[in-house]
Structures are given as structure tokens and as C-alpha cells.
Scaffold this active site. Sequence first.
Site, PDB file in Angstrom:
ATOM      1  CB  VAL A  62      -1.007   0.059   1.179  1.00 35.35           C
ATOM      2  CG1 VAL A  62      -2.087  -0.987   1.042  1.00 35.35           C
ATOM      3  CG2 VAL A  62      -0.303  -0.026   2.528  1.00 35.35           C
ATOM      4  CG  ASN A  88      -7.271  -3.770   7.967  1.00 35.64           C
ATOM      5  OD1 ASN A  88      -7.524  -3.654   9.169  1.00 35.64           O
ATOM      6  ND2 ASN A  88      -6.578  -4.798   7.488  1.00 35.64           N
ATOM      7  CB  SER A 139      -4.415   2.504  16.816  1.00 37.80           C
ATOM      8  OG  SER A 139      -3.963   2.031  18.058  1.00 37.80           O
ATOM      9  CE1 TYR A 151       0.139   0.687  14.536  1.00 36.04           C
ATOM     10  CE2 TYR A 151      -0.561   1.054  16.807  1.00 36.04           C
ATOM     11  CZ  TYR A 151      -0.796   0.517  15.549  1.00 36.04           C
ATOM     12  OH  TYR A 151      -1.954  -0.185  15.313  1.00 36.04           O
ATOM     13  CB  ALA A 152       1.320   7.038  19.003  1.00 40.95           C
ATOM     14  CE  LYS A 155      -2.488   2.111  12.658  1.00 36.42           C
ATOM     15  NZ  LYS A 155      -3.191   1.694  11.438  1.00 36.42           N
TER      16      LYS A 155
HETATM   17  N1  LIG Z   1      -4.525  -5.719  16.528  1.00 33.23           N
HETATM   18  C1  LIG Z   1      -4.653  -4.626  17.238  1.00 33.23           C
HETATM   19  O1  LIG Z   1      -4.603  -4.635  18.478  1.00 33.23           O
HETATM   20  C2  LIG Z   1      -4.892  -3.298  16.565  1.00 33.23           C
HETATM   21  C3  LIG Z   1      -5.261  -2.202  17.371  1.00 33.23           C
HETATM   22  C4  LIG Z   1      -5.491  -0.969  16.779  1.00 33.23           C
HETATM   23  C5  LIG Z   1      -5.358  -0.818  15.411  1.00 33.23           C
HETATM   24  N2  LIG Z   1      -4.994  -1.893  14.663  1.00 33.23           N
HETATM   25  C6  LIG Z   1      -4.862  -1.652  13.223  1.00 33.23           C
HETATM   26  O2  LIG Z   1      -5.734  -2.519  12.517  1.00 33.23           O
HETATM   27  C7  LIG Z   1      -5.167  -2.843  11.248  1.00 33.23           C
HETATM   28  C8  LIG Z   1      -5.129  -4.354  11.076  1.00 33.23           C
HETATM   29  O3  LIG Z   1      -4.295  -4.896  12.078  1.00 33.23           O
HETATM   30  P1  LIG Z   1      -4.284  -6.437  12.469  1.00 33.23           P
HETATM   31  O4  LIG Z   1      -4.188  -6.503  13.932  1.00 33.23           O
HETATM   32  O5  LIG Z   1      -5.348  -7.163  11.759  1.00 33.23           O
HETATM   33  O6  LIG Z   1      -2.838  -6.819  11.902  1.00 33.23           O
HETATM   34  P2  LIG Z   1      -2.323  -8.115  11.125  1.00 33.23           P
HETATM   35  O7  LIG Z   1      -0.834  -8.028  11.215  1.00 33.23           O
HETATM   36  O8  LIG Z   1      -3.015  -9.332  11.576  1.00 33.23           O
HETATM   37  O9  LIG Z   1      -2.783  -7.818   9.627  1.00 33.23           O
HETATM   38  C9  LIG Z   1      -2.242  -6.769   8.888  1.00 33.23           C
HETATM   39  C10 LIG Z   1      -2.250  -7.191   7.430  1.00 33.23           C
HETATM   40  O10 LIG Z   1      -1.735  -6.072   6.681  1.00 33.23           O
HETATM   41  C11 LIG Z   1      -0.837  -6.568   5.700  1.00 33.23           C
HETATM   42  N3  LIG Z   1       0.131  -5.532   5.376  1.00 33.23           N
HETATM   43  C12 LIG Z   1       1.125  -5.034   6.154  1.00 33.23           C
HETATM   44  N4  LIG Z   1       1.823  -4.110   5.503  1.00 33.23           N
HETATM   45  C13 LIG Z   1       1.252  -4.005   4.273  1.00 33.23           C
HETATM   46  C14 LIG Z   1       1.524  -3.224   3.138  1.00 33.23           C
HETATM   47  N5  LIG Z   1       2.548  -2.356   3.139  1.00 33.23           N
HETATM   48  N6  LIG Z   1       0.743  -3.359   2.049  1.00 33.23           N
HETATM   49  C15 LIG Z   1      -0.285  -4.243   2.034  1.00 33.23           C
HETATM   50  N7  LIG Z   1      -0.587  -5.038   3.087  1.00 33.23           N
HETATM   51  C16 LIG Z   1       0.170  -4.914   4.188  1.00 33.23           C
HETATM   52  C17 LIG Z   1      -0.168  -7.768   6.341  1.00 33.23           C
HETATM   53  O11 LIG Z   1       0.383  -8.651   5.353  1.00 33.23           O
HETATM   54  C18 LIG Z   1      -1.309  -8.378   7.131  1.00 33.23           C
HETATM   55  O12 LIG Z   1      -2.007  -9.355   6.383  1.00 33.23           O
HETATM   56  C19 LIG Z   1      -3.790  -2.172  11.218  1.00 33.23           C
HETATM   57  O13 LIG Z   1      -3.879  -0.943  10.547  1.00 33.23           O
HETATM   58  C20 LIG Z   1      -3.481  -1.969  12.672  1.00 33.23           C
HETATM   59  O14 LIG Z   1      -2.552  -0.936  12.895  1.00 33.23           O
HETATM   60  C21 LIG Z   1      -4.770  -3.124  15.188  1.00 33.23           C
END
Ligand SMILES: NC(=O)c1ccc[n+]([C@@H]2O[C@H](COP(=O)([O-])OP(=O)(O)OC[C@H]3O[C@@H](n4cnc5c(N)ncnc54)[C@H](O)[C@@H]3O)[C@@H](O)[C@H]2O)c1
Length: 244
Positions: A62, A88, A139, A151-152, A155
Site C-alpha cells: 500500500v 486497514n 488506533s 505508531y502513535a 495512527k
Molecule cells: N490488533 C490490534 O490490536 C490493533 C489495534 C489498533 C489498530 N490496529 C490496526 O488494525 C489494522 C489491522 O491490524 P491487524 O491486527 O489485523 O494486523 P495483522 O498483522 O493481523 O494484519 C495486517 C495485514 O496487513 C498486511 N500488510 C502489512 N503491511 C502491508 C503493506 N505495506 N501493504 C499491504 N498489506 C500490508 C499484512 O500482510 C497483514 O495481512 C492495522 O492498521 C493496525 O494498525 C490493530
Amino acid sequence: MGKLEKKIALITGAGSGIGKAAAKKFADEGALVVVQDFNKASAEEVSSSLSGSGHFALGGDVSNEQEMEDVFSEVEKRCERLDVLVNNAGVSGSPEGLGSITYDSFMRMLAVNMGGTFICTQAALPLMNSGGSIVNLSSIAGLAGWGPVHYASAKGAILGFTRASARELGGLGIRINAVAPGVVETPMTEDLDEALLAPLIMMSPLGRIGQADEIAAAILYLACDDSSFVTGQWISPNGGLVTI
Ligand SMILES: NC(=O)c1ccc[n+]([C@@H]2O[C@H](COP(=O)([O-])OP(=O)(O)OC[C@H]3O[C@@H](n4cnc5c(N)ncnc54)[C@H](O)[C@@H]3O)[C@@H](O)[C@H]2O)c1
């Protein structure tokens, strides 16, 4: 009738965690889902597991403009339009402190999380000529400073981007909102130190971390017409850990 019947939705980073749960929910609600992920094999696996037909998987980073141009051209070729975009895809990186974090790792964090959201939103707009809904993943790190500084920052920037874009896109019939989850059980958090996690759970009114499906429910609400008067806003499913 599903909440996304006849809608075409693209979810980035949908090969895992929250994106994967959203892909399943969207398909169950009648959408044709374009499952996008850097990891093409996991995107294909998710795409072929969804209910309904017509779903397909696309790879690409992305944060790479050329690769995303190819992704959105492919969507245009196959579907002619896009109704829903979920930005996402994201990375959380190592829990470095402000004193040790390098400029390169700070900028890489911004490039994937914020840059990817910008690149995909801009690329999606020409395909949303009959309106649409965009949902960005922020987040509690961005809302309240929970989490490492890089990260903060990324986001938090997504929240500013969401608010400002809503002003520009409203006239085009495009809504744009953010979901700012608390700690959620996904591959991203599986290595989280127990010493960090235990106090968060203790402070949380609901006394637990979230499940990907609970975040997907908030994404679905913002993606579908249930939220037709909502734009430039954020929802934070976080178990009550952050209340602002
Ligand atoms: N899990 C948590 O506690 C949490 C909390 C707040 C926010 N988030 C946010 O939610 C979103 C999803 O997180 P998750 O927990 O499902 O993470 P995850 O690691 O399970 O999934 C993230 C997916 O994004 C893909 N990805 C990473 N970099 C990429 C790139 N440059 N281009 C395309 N795809 C890419 C990865 O291959 C992976 O499949 C993220 O933006 C994360 O920051 C997660």
C-alpha cells in the site's frame, strides 16, 4: 437483504486479523470483496473462503504508488467502480522508545500506515463516482498515545486525514470515517509482552482484549448505509480502556 448487497468493497491488508474478519463480514452482507494484501497467498486464501461469488485477491504494498495504481486499475477493469474502501493494512513495528528510534524506522511507519491510507484513498476516488464510503484504521495509539511514538504518530495522522478529507469528499457523496481499536487479538499482537498486556486488561472496564470480529462490526457500520449521516468521525471499540 444484506447491508452491503451489490456493493463492491476493497479491503487492504485483508489477508489477516481485522481485515480478514471484515472481508468475511462484508461477504456475508452481500458485498463483492476485493481482498488486498502484501501477502498475496494469504489474500487468495481469504478470498476463496468467503461466502458468495465474484471475490478476488490482489497483492501489492500500500505504500508503493505504482503497485496501488495497478491494484485500482485491475478493480476498474473487473468491476468498473468501487463503493467501499477499507484502509486497514498496517504495521506496528517494534516497541522502540523516542530516544532510540531511527528516522528511517519512524518514516517507514508513517509510509505504510498513513502513506498507504493516502495512496489508496486517492487512487480509489475516480472509481467512486456514484458516491461511496471509506473507513480508515487508526488506533487508541493515535487517539490517546497508547503505543510506541512512531505508531502513535502514524495512527494520529490518520485521524487528521479522515477529518480533513471528509470536508472535501462530502460534496461528492463520499463519506470517510475511522475506526480506532483498542488491543485486539490478531497476529499483530500475538508477540505482545505479557507485562504490557496484563495492566491494560486490568484497567479495561470490560476486562479483556477485543476480537477481530468486534472491530469488523464497527467497520461494517461505517461502510454501510446505517451510518449515512456520519462522516469525518471515529469510533473506538476498545473495551472502555480509552474514553475521550
Ligand atoms: N490488533 C490490534 O490490536 C490493533 C489495534 C489498533 C489498530 N490496529 C490496526 O488494525 C489494522 C489491522 O491490524 P491487524 O491486527 O489485523 O494486523 P495483522 O498483522 O493481523 O494484519 C495486517 C495485514 O496487513 C498486511 N500488510 C502489512 N503491511 C502491508 C503493506 N505495506 N501493504 C499491504 N498489506 C500490508 C499484512 O500482510 C497483514 O495481512 C492495522 O492498521 C493496525 O494498525 C490493530
